[in-house]
Design a protein around this motif. Structure first.
Motif, PDB file in Angstrom:
ATOM      1  N   GLY A 159       0.485  -1.205   0.209  1.00 34.93           N
ATOM      2  CA  GLY A 159       0.338  -0.304  -0.448  1.00 34.93           C
ATOM      3  C   GLY A 159       0.611   1.040  -0.213  1.00 34.93           C
ATOM      4  O   GLY A 159       1.943   1.427  -0.449  1.00 34.93           O
ATOM      5  N   LEU A 220      -3.758   3.762   3.708  1.00 33.10           N
ATOM      6  CA  LEU A 220      -3.973   5.193   2.224  1.00 33.10           C
ATOM      7  C   LEU A 220      -3.938   6.159   2.756  1.00 33.10           C
ATOM      8  O   LEU A 220      -5.213   7.097   3.302  1.00 33.10           O
ATOM      9  CB  LEU A 220      -5.076   4.043   1.393  1.00 33.10           C
ATOM     10  CG  LEU A 220      -4.923   5.570   0.070  1.00 33.10           C
ATOM     11  CD1 LEU A 220      -3.609   4.917  -0.418  1.00 33.10           C
ATOM     12  CD2 LEU A 220      -6.095   5.516  -0.618  1.00 33.10           C
ATOM     13  N   TYR A 236      -8.132   1.169  -7.396  1.00 35.97           N
ATOM     14  CA  TYR A 236      -6.787   1.338  -5.557  1.00 35.97           C
ATOM     15  C   TYR A 236      -7.134   0.192  -5.070  1.00 35.97           C
ATOM     16  O   TYR A 236      -6.134  -0.880  -4.788  1.00 35.97           O
ATOM     17  CB  TYR A 236      -6.887   2.543  -3.994  1.00 35.97           C
ATOM     18  CG  TYR A 236      -5.308   1.901  -3.883  1.00 35.97           C
ATOM     19  CD1 TYR A 236      -4.121   2.510  -3.951  1.00 35.97           C
ATOM     20  CD2 TYR A 236      -5.548   1.504  -2.277  1.00 35.97           C
ATOM     21  CE1 TYR A 236      -3.040   2.267  -2.817  1.00 35.97           C
ATOM     22  CE2 TYR A 236      -4.494   1.349  -1.359  1.00 35.97           C
ATOM     23  CZ  TYR A 236      -3.697   1.565  -2.115  1.00 35.97           C
ATOM     24  OH  TYR A 236      -2.638   1.166  -1.124  1.00 35.97           O
ATOM     25  N   GLY A 241      -6.112  -2.813  -3.298  1.00 32.80           N
ATOM     26  CA  GLY A 241      -6.857  -3.546  -1.737  1.00 32.80           C
ATOM     27  C   GLY A 241      -6.438  -5.143  -1.714  1.00 32.80           C
ATOM     28  O   GLY A 241      -6.810  -6.149  -2.543  1.00 32.80           O
ATOM     29  N   GLU A 267      -8.112  -0.741   1.352  1.00 29.34           N
ATOM     30  CA  GLU A 267      -7.178  -0.684   1.052  1.00 29.34           C
ATOM     31  C   GLU A 267      -6.891  -2.202   1.493  1.00 29.34           C
ATOM     32  O   GLU A 267      -6.434  -3.710   1.873  1.00 29.34           O
ATOM     33  CB  GLU A 267      -6.230  -0.467   2.146  1.00 29.34           C
ATOM     34  CG  GLU A 267      -6.110  -0.676   3.987  1.00 29.34           C
ATOM     35  CD  GLU A 267      -6.449   0.918   4.209  1.00 29.34           C
ATOM     36  OE1 GLU A 267      -7.043   2.124   3.334  1.00 29.34           O
ATOM     37  OE2 GLU A 267      -6.712   0.942   5.658  1.00 29.34           O
TER      38      GLU A 267
END
Ligand code: CP
Length: 306
Positions: A159, A220, A236, A241, A267
């Motif tokens: 991440g 994040l 994302y 994730g 995430e």
């Protein structure tokens, strides 16, 4: 050592000693009577210039379980709001003769600077994107309790590595204890030259997670992205994730970790955060034990004669 400012300043045997000490404190925190007298008569001040749930609460509980007098400085209502500087605030508190200051600050290096000015011990509870040493220690304790060791494990950190003090402290600690460390992140969220910290870099979760023993997800940190590229949440999550399909690339017994606070659906998928491989709640429990160990090691010894 007088302070704990970062994992970078610790030798591998000192890290092992702290984890061993923390292991012993886990049993104390599970007893009905959780009170010890290791820090009886000592004064602990928690000075948090940034928001915190886990770190501040666990340092407070750790101090109380060790018998210390604990004061939480309410920074939002303090003279910091009237323009008092970090150093003047620290010197003011120092004049009240605390034995230990626990400090979180938004600037990297601020806690080390403060430690040079005060007479007491200082613990870094997170300084900017620099270090969060007690988080790395509690993560290592959690891993060791499940896997029996750190050495030779494959740990994948995924991440927002760029803004993460948790990633930095974990990379330092895991390398010091002989783990194989990978990072997975979009190019925009990787610090340049991260390879020099002894990590393997991956751009695809599927590749970075392959046969991993431990998967560490990072939050994040959109609050630290002002003026720079901010990925869309949908995109994302799709690429970075952690969901069931991506987790299948890791070993079937891989641990899933997250330092918190979590952005569910950004995430990490809720079903994974709450699933059977998740040790996220256990990380929080280990946080109290680790902070008890750190404060005992720093100020729990016999008083030096005057
Ligand atoms: N992991 C961590 O530092 O959480 P808090 O910000 O809630 O203290």
């Amino acid at each position: 050592q007088r302070h704990l400012l970062g994992i970078a300043r610790l030798q591998p045997h000192e890290i092992e000693q702290l984890i061993d000490l923390a292991e012993a404190e886990v049993a104390v925190s599970r007893r009905r009577d959780k009170k010890k007298s290791t820090l009886k008569g000592r004064t602990q001040i928690n000075l948090f210039f940034e928001a915190s749930t886990r770190t501040q609460a666990s340092f407070e509980l750790a101090g109380k379980r060790l018998g210390a007098d604990v004061m939480n400085m309410a920074v939002a209502n303090s003279s910091v709001k009237k323009g008092e500087t970090l150093i003047d605030t620290a010197m003011t508190l120092n004049a009240m003769q605390p034995d230990i200051l626990i400090v979180r600050h938004h600037s990297a290096g601020a806690v080390a600077l403060l430690a040079q000015k005060v007479a007491c011990s200082v613990v870094n509870a997170g300084d900017g994107a620099h270090e969060h040493p007690t988080q790395a220690l509690l993560d290592a304790l959690t891993i060791r309790r499940h896997k029996g060791r750190i050495a030779r494990l494959t740990v994948t950190i995924c991440g927002d590595v760029l803004h993460s003090r948790v990633a930095r402290s974990n990379i330092l600690l895991l390398n010091a204890l002989g783990a194989r460390v990978r990072v997975v992140a979009p190019a925009t969220l990787l610090p340049s030259g991260i390879e020099s910290m002894g990590v393997e870099v991956y751009r695809r979760m599927e590749d970075g997670l392959k046969d991993a023993d431990v998967v560490m997800m990072l939050r994040l940190q959109r609050e630290r992205m002002e003026g720079s590229f901010v990925p869309s949440v949908r995109e994302y999550f799709r690429y970075f994730g952690l969901d069931a399909a991506k987790l299948r690339h890791a070993r079937p017994d891989a641990l899933v970790m997250h330092p918190g606070p979590m952005n569910r659906g950004v995430e990490i998928a809720s079903e994974i955060a709450d699933g059977p491989q998740s040790v996220i709640e256990e990380q929080v429990e280990m946080g109290v034990a680790v902070r008890m160990a750190v404060m005992s090691a720093l100020i729990g010894g016999p008083e030096a004669s005057a």
